[in-house]
Scaffold this motif. Structure first.
Motif, PDB file in Angstrom:
ATOM      1  N   PRO A 189     -54.296  96.696  52.832  1.00  0.00           N
ATOM      2  CA  PRO A 189     -55.639  96.703  52.251  1.00  0.00           C
ATOM      3  C   PRO A 189     -56.226  98.111  52.221  1.00  0.00           C
ATOM      4  O   PRO A 189     -55.894  98.939  53.069  1.00  0.00           O
ATOM      5  CB  PRO A 189     -56.437  95.781  53.186  1.00  0.00           C
ATOM      6  CG  PRO A 189     -55.679  95.804  54.476  1.00  0.00           C
ATOM      7  CD  PRO A 189     -54.245  95.959  54.120  1.00  0.00           C
ATOM      8  N   ALA A 190     -57.095  98.344  51.229  1.00  0.00           N
ATOM      9  CA  ALA A 190     -57.545  99.703  50.999  1.00  0.00           C
ATOM     10  C   ALA A 190     -58.943  99.736  50.393  1.00  0.00           C
ATOM     11  O   ALA A 190     -59.425  98.747  49.832  1.00  0.00           O
ATOM     12  CB  ALA A 190     -56.576 100.428  50.065  1.00  0.00           C
ATOM     13  N   PHE A 191     -59.575 100.885  50.509  1.00  0.00           N
ATOM     14  CA  PHE A 191     -60.876 101.175  49.912  1.00  0.00           C
ATOM     15  C   PHE A 191     -60.829 100.856  48.417  1.00  0.00           C
ATOM     16  O   PHE A 191     -59.926 101.303  47.694  1.00  0.00           O
ATOM     17  CB  PHE A 191     -61.181 102.647  50.143  1.00  0.00           C
ATOM     18  CG  PHE A 191     -62.539 103.126  49.708  1.00  0.00           C
ATOM     19  CD1 PHE A 191     -63.666 102.349  49.870  1.00  0.00           C
ATOM     20  CD2 PHE A 191     -62.685 104.395  49.165  1.00  0.00           C
ATOM     21  CE1 PHE A 191     -64.918 102.799  49.488  1.00  0.00           C
ATOM     22  CE2 PHE A 191     -63.926 104.873  48.784  1.00  0.00           C
ATOM     23  CZ  PHE A 191     -65.042 104.071  48.945  1.00  0.00           C
ATOM     24  N   ALA A 192     -61.808 100.094  47.924  1.00  0.00           N
ATOM     25  CA  ALA A 192     -61.787  99.600  46.549  1.00  0.00           C
ATOM     26  C   ALA A 192     -61.862 100.707  45.511  1.00  0.00           C
ATOM     27  O   ALA A 192     -61.415 100.521  44.368  1.00  0.00           O
ATOM     28  CB  ALA A 192     -62.938  98.617  46.340  1.00  0.00           C
ATOM     29  N   GLU A 193     -62.405 101.861  45.864  1.00  0.00           N
ATOM     30  CA  GLU A 193     -62.577 102.920  44.870  1.00  0.00           C
ATOM     31  C   GLU A 193     -61.252 103.492  44.371  1.00  0.00           C
ATOM     32  O   GLU A 193     -61.201 104.061  43.283  1.00  0.00           O
ATOM     33  CB  GLU A 193     -63.445 104.041  45.428  1.00  0.00           C
ATOM     34  CG  GLU A 193     -64.902 103.672  45.627  1.00  0.00           C
ATOM     35  CD  GLU A 193     -65.627 103.311  44.330  1.00  0.00           C
ATOM     36  OE1 GLU A 193     -65.326 103.924  43.274  1.00  0.00           O
ATOM     37  OE2 GLU A 193     -66.499 102.424  44.376  1.00  0.00           O
ATOM     38  N   TYR A 194     -60.173 103.369  45.155  1.00  0.00           N
ATOM     39  CA  TYR A 194     -58.883 103.858  44.655  1.00  0.00           C
ATOM     40  C   TYR A 194     -58.525 103.137  43.358  1.00  0.00           C
ATOM     41  O   TYR A 194     -58.194 103.763  42.346  1.00  0.00           O
ATOM     42  CB  TYR A 194     -57.756 103.608  45.664  1.00  0.00           C
ATOM     43  CG  TYR A 194     -57.955 104.162  47.047  1.00  0.00           C
ATOM     44  CD1 TYR A 194     -58.780 105.257  47.300  1.00  0.00           C
ATOM     45  CD2 TYR A 194     -57.299 103.582  48.140  1.00  0.00           C
ATOM     46  CE1 TYR A 194     -58.946 105.751  48.584  1.00  0.00           C
ATOM     47  CE2 TYR A 194     -57.452 104.077  49.419  1.00  0.00           C
ATOM     48  CZ  TYR A 194     -58.282 105.155  49.645  1.00  0.00           C
ATOM     49  OH  TYR A 194     -58.447 105.630  50.919  1.00  0.00           O
ATOM     50  N   ALA A 195     -58.574 101.810  43.401  1.00  0.00           N
ATOM     51  CA  ALA A 195     -58.208 101.015  42.230  1.00  0.00           C
ATOM     52  C   ALA A 195     -59.180 101.239  41.079  1.00  0.00           C
ATOM     53  O   ALA A 195     -58.767 101.343  39.915  1.00  0.00           O
ATOM     54  CB  ALA A 195     -58.157  99.530  42.599  1.00  0.00           C
ATOM     55  N   LEU A 196     -60.469 101.330  41.391  1.00  0.00           N
ATOM     56  CA  LEU A 196     -61.456 101.537  40.335  1.00  0.00           C
ATOM     57  C   LEU A 196     -61.222 102.867  39.631  1.00  0.00           C
ATOM     58  O   LEU A 196     -61.261 102.959  38.400  1.00  0.00           O
ATOM     59  CB  LEU A 196     -62.869 101.481  40.920  1.00  0.00           C
ATOM     60  CG  LEU A 196     -64.019 101.665  39.935  1.00  0.00           C
ATOM     61  CD1 LEU A 196     -63.959 100.611  38.832  1.00  0.00           C
ATOM     62  CD2 LEU A 196     -65.365 101.592  40.653  1.00  0.00           C
ATOM     63  N   ALA A 197     -60.971 103.921  40.407  1.00  0.00           N
ATOM     64  CA  ALA A 197     -60.720 105.243  39.828  1.00  0.00           C
ATOM     65  C   ALA A 197     -59.467 105.232  38.955  1.00  0.00           C
ATOM     66  O   ALA A 197     -59.450 105.811  37.860  1.00  0.00           O
ATOM     67  CB  ALA A 197     -60.583 106.274  40.939  1.00  0.00           C
ATOM     68  N   LEU A 198     -58.420 104.592  39.440  1.00  0.00           N
ATOM     69  CA  LEU A 198     -57.172 104.521  38.684  1.00  0.00           C
ATOM     70  C   LEU A 198     -57.336 103.703  37.407  1.00  0.00           C
ATOM     71  O   LEU A 198     -56.839 104.073  36.337  1.00  0.00           O
ATOM     72  CB  LEU A 198     -56.071 103.924  39.561  1.00  0.00           C
ATOM     73  CG  LEU A 198     -55.592 104.818  40.706  1.00  0.00           C
ATOM     74  CD1 LEU A 198     -54.865 103.994  41.765  1.00  0.00           C
ATOM     75  CD2 LEU A 198     -54.689 105.932  40.183  1.00  0.00           C
TER      76      LEU A 198
END
Length: 359
Positions: free
Chosen positions: A105-114
Protein backbone atom coordinates in the motif's frame (compact mmCIF):
# COMPACT_ATOMS: atom_id res chain seq x y z
CA UNK A 1 -7.47 0.86 -11.56
CA UNK A 2 -6.42 3.26 -8.83
CA UNK A 3 -8.61 3.67 -5.78
CA UNK A 4 -10.20 7.03 -4.84
CA UNK A 5 -7.65 9.66 -3.87
CA UNK A 6 -8.34 10.67 -0.28
CA UNK A 7 -6.07 11.90 2.48
CA UNK A 8 -5.94 12.29 6.21
CA UNK A 9 -5.65 15.70 7.77
CA UNK A 10 -8.91 17.08 6.31
CA UNK A 11 -9.80 18.46 9.73
CA UNK A 12 -11.30 21.72 8.42
CA UNK A 13 -13.82 19.96 6.16
CA UNK A 14 -14.69 17.47 8.90
CA UNK A 15 -15.20 20.29 11.40
CA UNK A 16 -17.49 22.15 9.00
CA UNK A 17 -19.59 19.03 8.46
CA UNK A 18 -19.92 18.55 12.22
CA UNK A 19 -20.55 22.22 12.93
CA UNK A 20 -17.50 22.38 15.20
CA UNK A 21 -14.41 24.53 15.43
CA UNK A 22 -11.36 22.63 14.06
CA UNK A 23 -9.72 22.98 17.49
CA UNK A 24 -12.47 20.77 18.95
CA UNK A 25 -11.29 17.77 16.91
CA UNK A 26 -8.29 15.67 17.91
CA UNK A 27 -6.80 14.75 14.54
CA UNK A 28 -5.18 11.31 14.53
CA UNK A 29 -5.59 11.09 10.74
CA UNK A 30 -2.62 13.35 9.92
CA UNK A 31 0.80 12.28 11.17
CA UNK A 32 2.28 15.58 12.34
CA UNK A 33 4.87 16.08 15.10
CA UNK A 34 2.81 16.32 18.33
CA UNK A 35 5.44 18.65 19.83
CA UNK A 36 4.51 21.28 17.25
CA UNK A 37 6.95 23.53 15.43
CA UNK A 38 10.51 24.01 16.61
CA UNK A 39 10.53 26.84 19.21
CA UNK A 40 12.51 29.21 16.99
CA UNK A 41 10.17 29.01 14.01
CA UNK A 42 7.50 31.38 15.34
CA UNK A 43 10.10 34.01 16.21
CA UNK A 44 11.79 33.64 12.82
CA UNK A 45 8.48 34.03 11.01
CA UNK A 46 7.59 37.13 13.00
CA UNK A 47 10.98 38.68 12.32
CA UNK A 48 10.64 38.03 8.57
CA UNK A 49 7.24 39.66 8.01
CA UNK A 50 8.76 42.62 6.18
CA UNK A 51 10.31 40.21 3.67
CA UNK A 52 6.82 39.55 2.37
CA UNK A 53 7.04 42.90 0.58
CA UNK A 54 9.43 41.20 -1.84
CA UNK A 55 9.24 38.18 -4.10
CA UNK A 56 10.58 34.98 -2.49
CA UNK A 57 14.19 34.05 -3.15
CA UNK A 58 13.67 32.13 -6.39
CA UNK A 59 16.57 29.80 -5.76
CA UNK A 60 15.92 29.43 -2.02
CA UNK A 61 19.69 29.75 -1.53
CA UNK A 62 19.67 30.04 2.28
CA UNK A 63 17.33 27.07 2.67
CA UNK A 64 19.32 24.94 0.22
CA UNK A 65 22.51 25.69 2.12
CA UNK A 66 20.85 24.78 5.42
CA UNK A 67 19.60 21.50 3.94
CA UNK A 68 22.99 20.71 2.41
CA UNK A 69 24.70 21.25 5.76
CA UNK A 70 22.05 19.25 7.62
CA UNK A 71 22.38 16.23 5.30
CA UNK A 72 26.03 16.45 4.31
CA UNK A 73 25.34 16.88 0.59
CA UNK A 74 25.97 19.60 -2.00
CA UNK A 75 23.50 22.42 -2.67
CA UNK A 76 23.43 21.34 -6.33
CA UNK A 77 22.02 18.00 -5.15
CA UNK A 78 18.90 19.59 -3.63
CA UNK A 79 15.66 20.82 -5.22
CA UNK A 80 13.20 22.55 -2.88
CA UNK A 81 9.47 22.35 -3.48
CA UNK A 82 6.01 23.37 -2.35
CA UNK A 83 5.74 20.15 -0.35
CA UNK A 84 7.05 16.81 -1.59
CA UNK A 85 3.71 16.37 -3.37
CA UNK A 86 4.81 18.99 -5.90
CA UNK A 87 7.74 16.75 -6.76
CA UNK A 88 5.58 13.60 -6.90
CA UNK A 89 3.48 15.26 -9.60
CA UNK A 90 6.47 16.77 -11.38
CA UNK A 91 8.58 13.62 -11.76
CA UNK A 92 6.29 11.64 -14.13
CA UNK A 93 6.26 14.68 -16.42
CA UNK A 94 10.01 15.24 -16.21
CA UNK A 95 11.43 11.77 -16.88
CA UNK A 96 10.31 9.78 -19.93
CA UNK A 97 8.49 6.48 -19.80
CA UNK A 98 5.05 4.91 -19.93
CA UNK A 99 4.96 1.99 -17.47
CA UNK A 100 5.14 2.53 -13.69
CA UNK A 101 5.32 0.19 -10.72
CA UNK A 102 4.16 1.29 -7.28
CA UNK A 103 5.02 -0.65 -4.13
CA UNK A 104 1.70 -0.83 -2.27
CA UNK A 105 0.00 0.00 0.00
CA UNK A 106 1.12 3.50 -0.82
CA UNK A 107 0.38 7.23 -0.71
CA UNK A 108 -2.46 7.91 -3.17
CA UNK A 109 -0.69 10.82 -4.87
CA UNK A 110 1.75 8.49 -6.65
CA UNK A 111 -1.06 6.97 -8.71
CA UNK A 112 -2.81 10.31 -9.23
CA UNK A 113 0.39 11.93 -10.51
CA UNK A 114 1.10 9.02 -12.84
CA UNK A 115 -2.48 8.95 -14.14
CA UNK A 116 -2.43 12.66 -14.91
CA UNK A 117 0.80 12.22 -16.87
CA UNK A 118 -0.64 9.33 -18.88
CA UNK A 119 1.38 6.48 -17.35
CA UNK A 120 0.23 2.87 -17.08
CA UNK A 121 0.29 1.80 -13.40
CA UNK A 122 0.92 -1.63 -11.89
CA UNK A 123 1.29 -2.52 -8.22
CA UNK A 124 3.75 -4.67 -6.29
CA UNK A 125 1.55 -5.30 -3.28
CA UNK A 126 3.04 -6.21 0.09
CA UNK A 127 1.12 -8.45 2.49
CA UNK A 128 0.01 -7.82 6.08
CA UNK A 129 0.62 -11.50 6.84
CA UNK A 130 4.38 -10.82 7.11
CA UNK A 131 4.14 -7.20 8.30
CA UNK A 132 4.51 -5.84 4.74
CA UNK A 133 8.02 -7.22 4.23
CA UNK A 134 9.60 -6.50 0.84
CA UNK A 135 11.02 -9.43 -1.12
CA UNK A 136 13.81 -7.80 -3.19
CA UNK A 137 14.21 -10.91 -5.38
CA UNK A 138 10.50 -10.95 -6.25
CA UNK A 139 10.64 -7.22 -6.95
CA UNK A 140 13.59 -7.78 -9.29
CA UNK A 141 11.64 -10.43 -11.20
CA UNK A 142 8.78 -7.98 -11.58
CA UNK A 143 10.98 -5.09 -12.74
CA UNK A 144 12.75 -7.06 -15.47
CA UNK A 145 9.40 -7.45 -17.25
CA UNK A 146 9.77 -3.80 -18.20
CA UNK A 147 9.04 -0.82 -15.95
CA UNK A 148 10.33 2.71 -16.49
CA UNK A 149 9.77 4.05 -12.98
CA UNK A 150 9.33 2.63 -9.47
CA UNK A 151 7.72 4.42 -6.53
CA UNK A 152 8.74 3.15 -3.09
CA UNK A 153 8.05 4.75 0.31
CA UNK A 154 10.28 4.08 3.33
CA UNK A 155 9.05 3.95 6.06
CA UNK A 156 5.93 2.70 4.35
CA UNK A 157 2.79 4.81 4.37
CA UNK A 158 0.40 3.75 5.85
CA UNK A 159 2.08 0.54 7.07
CA UNK A 160 4.94 2.26 8.92
CA UNK A 161 7.33 -0.63 8.21
CA UNK A 162 10.98 0.35 7.79
CA UNK A 163 13.21 -1.26 5.19
CA UNK A 164 16.77 -1.39 6.54
CA UNK A 165 19.38 0.48 4.54
CA UNK A 166 20.80 -2.79 3.23
CA UNK A 167 17.41 -3.69 1.72
CA UNK A 168 17.08 -0.26 0.11
CA UNK A 169 20.57 -0.68 -1.35
CA UNK A 170 19.36 -3.94 -2.92
CA UNK A 171 16.38 -2.14 -4.46
CA UNK A 172 18.68 0.54 -5.87
CA UNK A 173 20.86 -2.17 -7.43
CA UNK A 174 17.80 -3.93 -8.87
CA UNK A 175 16.56 -0.70 -10.42
CA UNK A 176 19.98 0.05 -11.89
CA UNK A 177 20.16 -3.42 -13.47
CA UNK A 178 16.62 -3.21 -14.90
CA UNK A 179 16.98 0.38 -16.14
CA UNK A 180 14.17 1.57 -13.87
CA UNK A 181 14.14 5.12 -12.50
CA UNK A 182 13.68 4.96 -8.72
CA UNK A 183 11.59 7.41 -6.72
CA UNK A 184 12.30 6.74 -3.04
CA UNK A 185 9.92 8.67 -0.79
CA UNK A 186 11.42 9.23 2.65
CA UNK A 187 8.71 11.57 3.91
CA UNK A 188 8.85 9.98 7.39
CA UNK A 189 12.51 8.92 7.58
CA UNK A 190 13.35 11.89 9.87
CA UNK A 191 12.09 9.76 12.76
CA UNK A 192 14.85 7.24 12.03
CA UNK A 193 17.32 9.37 10.08
CA UNK A 194 20.16 6.89 10.42
CA UNK A 195 18.36 4.64 7.91
CA UNK A 196 18.13 7.29 5.17
CA UNK A 197 19.46 6.27 1.76
CA UNK A 198 20.39 9.85 0.81
CA UNK A 199 24.06 9.10 0.20
CA UNK A 200 23.22 6.07 -1.96
CA UNK A 201 20.69 7.99 -4.03
CA UNK A 202 22.88 11.02 -4.74
CA UNK A 203 25.41 8.72 -6.40
CA UNK A 204 22.81 7.43 -8.88
CA UNK A 205 21.58 9.70 -11.73
CA UNK A 206 18.58 7.41 -12.26
CA UNK A 207 17.09 7.94 -8.81
CA UNK A 208 15.62 10.67 -6.64
CA UNK A 209 14.94 10.88 -2.91
CA UNK A 210 11.86 12.77 -1.70
CA UNK A 211 11.77 14.43 1.72
CA UNK A 212 9.07 16.38 3.53
CA UNK A 213 9.29 19.03 6.25
CA UNK A 214 5.57 18.68 6.95
CA UNK A 215 5.60 15.73 9.32
CA UNK A 216 8.72 15.82 11.48
CA UNK A 217 8.98 19.61 11.63
CA UNK A 218 5.25 20.23 12.09
CA UNK A 219 4.64 22.86 9.40
CA UNK A 220 2.09 21.29 7.00
CA UNK A 221 0.34 24.61 6.44
CA UNK A 222 3.47 26.12 4.91
CA UNK A 223 4.00 23.34 2.31
CA UNK A 224 7.70 22.56 2.21
CA UNK A 225 9.56 19.58 0.83
CA UNK A 226 12.66 18.82 -1.19
CA UNK A 227 14.46 16.27 -3.32
CA UNK A 228 17.99 14.91 -2.95
CA UNK A 229 19.55 13.47 -6.09
CA UNK A 230 22.60 13.61 -8.32
CA UNK A 231 23.31 17.15 -9.50
CA UNK A 232 22.33 16.39 -13.10
CA UNK A 233 19.02 14.87 -11.95
CA UNK A 234 18.26 17.88 -9.75
CA UNK A 235 18.98 20.19 -12.70
CA UNK A 236 16.34 18.38 -14.77
CA UNK A 237 13.79 18.72 -11.96
CA UNK A 238 14.50 22.39 -11.30
CA UNK A 239 14.14 23.17 -15.02
CA UNK A 240 10.51 22.00 -14.84
CA UNK A 241 9.52 23.81 -11.63
CA UNK A 242 7.37 26.93 -11.56
CA UNK A 243 9.12 30.16 -10.49
CA UNK A 244 8.76 31.18 -6.82
CA UNK A 245 7.38 27.75 -5.95
CA UNK A 246 8.43 28.05 -2.29
CA UNK A 247 7.16 31.12 -0.46
CA UNK A 248 9.21 33.29 1.87
CA UNK A 249 7.55 32.10 5.08
CA UNK A 250 8.21 28.46 4.20
CA UNK A 251 11.86 29.17 3.44
CA UNK A 252 12.33 31.03 6.74
CA UNK A 253 10.57 28.30 8.73
CA UNK A 254 12.65 25.63 7.05
CA UNK A 255 15.96 27.28 7.95
CA UNK A 256 14.86 27.85 11.56
CA UNK A 257 13.65 24.25 11.91
CA UNK A 258 16.89 22.74 10.68
CA UNK A 259 18.95 24.85 13.07
CA UNK A 260 17.37 23.36 16.21
CA UNK A 261 19.26 20.14 16.93
CA UNK A 262 17.74 19.80 20.40
CA UNK A 263 14.23 19.86 18.93
CA UNK A 264 15.21 17.02 16.57
CA UNK A 265 16.59 14.92 19.42
CA UNK A 266 13.55 15.57 21.63
CA UNK A 267 11.18 14.68 18.83
CA UNK A 268 12.84 11.35 18.05
CA UNK A 269 13.04 10.40 21.72
CA UNK A 270 9.41 11.34 22.41
CA UNK A 271 8.01 9.55 19.34
CA UNK A 272 10.00 6.38 20.03
CA UNK A 273 8.72 6.19 23.61
CA UNK A 274 5.14 7.24 22.95
CA UNK A 275 4.75 5.07 19.85
CA UNK A 276 5.78 2.03 21.90
CA UNK A 277 3.30 2.94 24.66
CA UNK A 278 0.48 3.50 22.20
CA UNK A 279 1.21 0.31 20.26
CA UNK A 280 1.15 -1.74 23.48
CA UNK A 281 -2.09 -0.15 24.68
CA UNK A 282 -3.84 -0.68 21.34
CA UNK A 283 -2.66 -4.29 21.16
CA UNK A 284 -4.42 -4.97 24.48
CA UNK A 285 -7.82 -4.13 22.96
CA UNK A 286 -9.54 -7.36 21.86
CA UNK A 287 -10.21 -7.44 18.14
CA UNK A 288 -7.34 -5.16 17.08
CA UNK A 289 -4.00 -6.05 15.48
CA UNK A 290 -1.26 -3.40 15.61
CA UNK A 291 1.54 -3.49 13.03
CA UNK A 292 5.09 -2.55 14.03
CA UNK A 293 6.24 0.83 12.72
CA UNK A 294 9.13 3.26 12.88
CA UNK A 295 7.37 6.50 11.96
CA UNK A 296 4.98 8.67 13.97
CA UNK A 297 1.89 6.59 13.21
CA UNK A 298 0.58 3.04 13.57
CA UNK A 299 -1.44 0.89 11.20
CA UNK A 300 -4.17 -1.12 12.91
CA UNK A 301 -6.36 -3.95 11.61
CA UNK A 302 -9.82 -4.78 12.90
CA UNK A 303 -10.12 -8.54 13.35
CA UNK A 304 -13.72 -8.59 14.50
CA UNK A 305 -16.31 -9.50 11.88
CA UNK A 306 -18.94 -6.90 11.11
CA UNK A 307 -16.86 -3.89 12.18
CA UNK A 308 -15.26 -1.69 9.50
CA UNK A 309 -12.76 1.14 9.81
CA UNK A 310 -15.34 3.51 8.35
CA UNK A 311 -17.85 2.59 11.06
CA UNK A 312 -15.18 3.05 13.72
CA UNK A 313 -14.19 6.41 12.23
CA UNK A 314 -17.77 7.67 12.36
CA UNK A 315 -18.26 6.46 15.92
CA UNK A 316 -15.07 8.19 17.10
CA UNK A 317 -15.94 11.38 15.24
CA UNK A 318 -18.97 11.70 17.49
CA UNK A 319 -16.45 11.95 20.34
CA UNK A 320 -14.30 14.53 18.53
CA UNK A 321 -11.62 12.07 17.43
CA UNK A 322 -10.59 11.67 13.77
CA UNK A 323 -8.74 8.56 12.58
CA UNK A 324 -7.62 7.61 9.06
CA UNK A 325 -9.78 4.98 7.38
CA UNK A 326 -7.32 3.08 5.16
CA UNK A 327 -9.87 1.17 3.11
CA UNK A 328 -8.96 3.14 -0.02
CA UNK A 329 -5.29 2.11 -0.01
CA UNK A 330 -4.28 -0.38 -2.68
CA UNK A 331 -3.74 -3.74 -0.96
CA UNK A 332 -5.75 -2.95 2.18
CA UNK A 333 -9.39 -3.67 2.93
CA UNK A 334 -12.12 -2.02 4.97
CA UNK A 335 -10.68 -3.34 8.24
CA UNK A 336 -7.56 -1.14 8.32
CA UNK A 337 -7.10 2.27 9.93
CA UNK A 338 -4.11 4.45 10.84
CA UNK A 339 -3.55 6.62 13.89
CA UNK A 340 -0.90 9.26 14.48
CA UNK A 341 1.21 9.28 17.62
CA UNK A 342 0.06 12.38 19.49
CA UNK A 343 0.56 13.71 23.01
CA UNK A 344 0.31 11.12 25.80
CA UNK A 345 -3.03 12.33 27.17
CA UNK A 346 -4.55 12.38 23.69
CA UNK A 347 -3.26 8.89 22.96
CA UNK A 348 -4.77 7.66 26.23
CA UNK A 349 -8.14 9.16 25.26
CA UNK A 350 -7.95 7.42 21.88
CA UNK A 351 -7.26 4.07 23.53
CA UNK A 352 -10.15 4.47 25.96
CA UNK A 353 -12.57 5.39 23.17
CA UNK A 354 -11.42 2.56 20.91
CA UNK A 355 -11.74 0.08 23.77
CA UNK A 356 -15.28 1.26 24.40
CA UNK A 357 -16.25 0.99 20.72
CA UNK A 358 -14.71 -2.49 20.39
CA UNK A 359 -16.81 -3.49 23.37
Amino acid sequence: MALPHEHGGNVFAVARNLGLAPERIIDFSASINPLGMAPGVREALTASVDRLLHYPDKGAAELKQALATFHGVETAEIAVANGSTELIHLLPRTFPGRKALVVAPAFAEYALALERAGWQIDYFTLSPTDDFALDAAALAQKLVTGYDILFLCNPGNPAGNLLPLSAVASVIDVCRESGTFLVLDEAFIDFCEEESAKHLIRANPRAVLLRSMTKFFGIPGLRLGYAIAAAETVAQIVAQQDPWNVNTAAQVAGVASLADEDYCRRTRSYIDQERARLAHALSQIPGLQVFPGRANYLLVRILRQGVSARQLREALLAKGILIRDCGNFQGLDTGFFRVAVRLAEENELLVRCLAAEMG
